[in-house]
Scaffold this active site. Structure first.
Site, short mmCIF file in Angstrom:
data_model
loop_
_atom_site.label_atom_id
_atom_site.label_comp_id
_atom_site.label_asym_id
_atom_site.label_seq_id
_atom_site.Cartn_x
_atom_site.Cartn_y
_atom_site.Cartn_z
N THR A 31 0.85 -1.20 0.05
CA THR A 31 -0.07 -0.04 -0.08
C THR A 31 0.88 1.42 0.14
O THR A 31 1.97 1.13 0.68
CB THR A 31 -1.03 0.04 1.26
OG1 THR A 31 -1.71 -1.14 1.22
CG2 THR A 31 -1.65 1.13 1.07
N GLY A 32 0.53 2.29 -0.70
CA GLY A 32 1.14 3.49 -0.41
C GLY A 32 1.34 4.25 -2.03
O GLY A 32 1.22 3.56 -3.09
N THR A 34 4.23 4.78 -3.56
CA THR A 34 5.27 4.07 -4.51
C THR A 34 4.59 2.64 -5.06
O THR A 34 4.89 2.39 -6.13
CB THR A 34 6.46 3.70 -3.80
OG1 THR A 34 7.06 4.92 -3.07
CG2 THR A 34 7.51 3.27 -4.46
N GLY A 88 5.98 -0.53 -0.04
CA GLY A 88 6.67 0.53 0.32
C GLY A 88 7.21 0.52 1.84
O GLY A 88 6.96 -0.24 2.31
N ALA A 89 7.95 1.77 2.14
CA ALA A 89 8.30 1.79 3.37
C ALA A 89 8.50 3.40 3.68
O ALA A 89 8.86 4.21 2.69
CB ALA A 89 9.50 1.08 3.71
N ASP A 90 8.11 3.95 5.00
CA ASP A 90 8.39 5.19 5.12
C ASP A 90 9.77 5.64 5.64
O ASP A 90 10.31 6.80 5.19
CB ASP A 90 7.49 5.69 6.22
CG ASP A 90 6.03 5.44 5.91
OD1 ASP A 90 5.73 5.88 4.84
OD2 ASP A 90 5.25 4.70 6.60
N GLY A 101 3.50 2.11 7.63
CA GLY A 101 2.02 2.38 8.17
C GLY A 101 1.82 3.87 8.02
O GLY A 101 0.59 4.24 8.41
N GLU A 109 -0.15 -5.14 6.46
CA GLU A 109 1.10 -5.18 5.83
C GLU A 109 1.90 -6.10 6.52
O GLU A 109 2.76 -7.03 5.97
CB GLU A 109 1.69 -3.79 5.71
CG GLU A 109 1.10 -2.91 4.62
CD GLU A 109 1.64 -1.59 4.92
OE1 GLU A 109 1.47 -0.62 3.87
OE2 GLU A 109 2.24 -1.05 5.93
N LYS A 127 13.83 8.04 1.51
CA LYS A 127 13.47 7.22 2.84
C LYS A 127 14.48 6.38 3.45
O LYS A 127 14.24 5.65 4.23
CB LYS A 127 12.30 6.12 2.13
CG LYS A 127 11.29 6.82 1.28
CD LYS A 127 10.34 7.77 2.48
CE LYS A 127 9.16 8.73 1.75
NZ LYS A 127 8.86 8.02 0.42
#
Length: 232
Positions: A31-32, A34, A88-90, A101, A109, A127
């Site tokens: 999700t997100g 990217t 993705g990742a923050d 998240g 996730e 990131k």
């Protein structure tokens, strides 16, 4: 870096990651922003190249996007394994610890990730950090008693903020829970924090993904580069 440049890097990472999905695979789709580019590329390959695979998504919005291309999506309990999950990742550091998240999908996730043979994250270069924590850490909590959980976080110095939408209403996850963002600035002992959070009554899950990812594809101005986790 402006948004157009950042989106170009995200798109490049998404297109590169889409190459990992092959015919007959069961693929976890994250999700997100990217991941949206990833799903667009997988949708193109499905429609133009005849790529056939089964997807398991980490949010209803990713499911809707994938199904709009005709990609087959099934429930996680309808498969016995997931070949690869791309998400993705923050934030992610050199130890492959990450925060996820930001899109309020951390629980789904993490469930999909922990049932995957391989986990791949796609990010733009902004990131990748030395120490995680600058990005607020999402924590999913049940609505009942959420105020007391927030008070406990305040007492710990976590600087919690209940996430609200544009209308000032509580953001709800796909499981109808709240999201509390912890403004920590840096996390020097992520494993200890993870244990503290998950042992707090009322907490469903947290956005710390520690040494879970196998590979990170980074959108770089010179072309996508791959960080491989040697400990996996």
């Amino acid at each position: 870096m402006d948004k157009a440049q950042q989106d170009a890097l995200k798109k490049a990472a998404g297109i590169e990651a889409a190459k990992l999905v092959e015919n007959g695979m069961i693929a976890g789709l994250g999700t997100g922003s990217t991941v949206k580019f990833l799903v667009d590329e997988l949708g193109r390959r499905h429609q133009e190249e005849g790529l056939e695979f089964t997807g398991v998504t980490t949010s209803r919005r990713t499911q809707a996007q994938a199904e709009s291309y005709g990609i087959k999506i099934v429930d996680i309990d309808d498969v016995d394994h997931i070949d690869v999950t791309i998400d993705g990742a923050d934030e992610v550091d050199k130890n492959f610890n990450g925060i996820k998240g930001g899109g309020a999908a951390l629980l789904w996730e993490k469930i999909v990730a922990t049932n995957s043979n391989q986990i791949v994250w796609i990010v733009d270069e902004s990131k990748v950090v030395d120490t995680i924590g600058k990005f607020p850490l999402p924590v999913e909590v049940i609505p009942f008693g959420a105020g007391h959980v927030i008070k406990k976080f305040e007492a710990c110095g976590y600087k919690p903020v209940l996430r609200l939408d544009a209308d000032g209403k509580e953001v709800r996850t796909d499981e109808n829970n709240f999201v509390v963002d912890l403004h920590l600035e840096r996390i020097d002992h992520p494993q200890e924090l993870a244990e503290d959070l998950i042992n707090t009554v009322g907490v469903v899950e947290h956005g710390l993904f520690l040494n879970m990812v196998d590979k990170v594809i980074v959108g770089d101005p010179n072309g996508p580069r791959v960080m491989t986790n040697a400990n996996k």
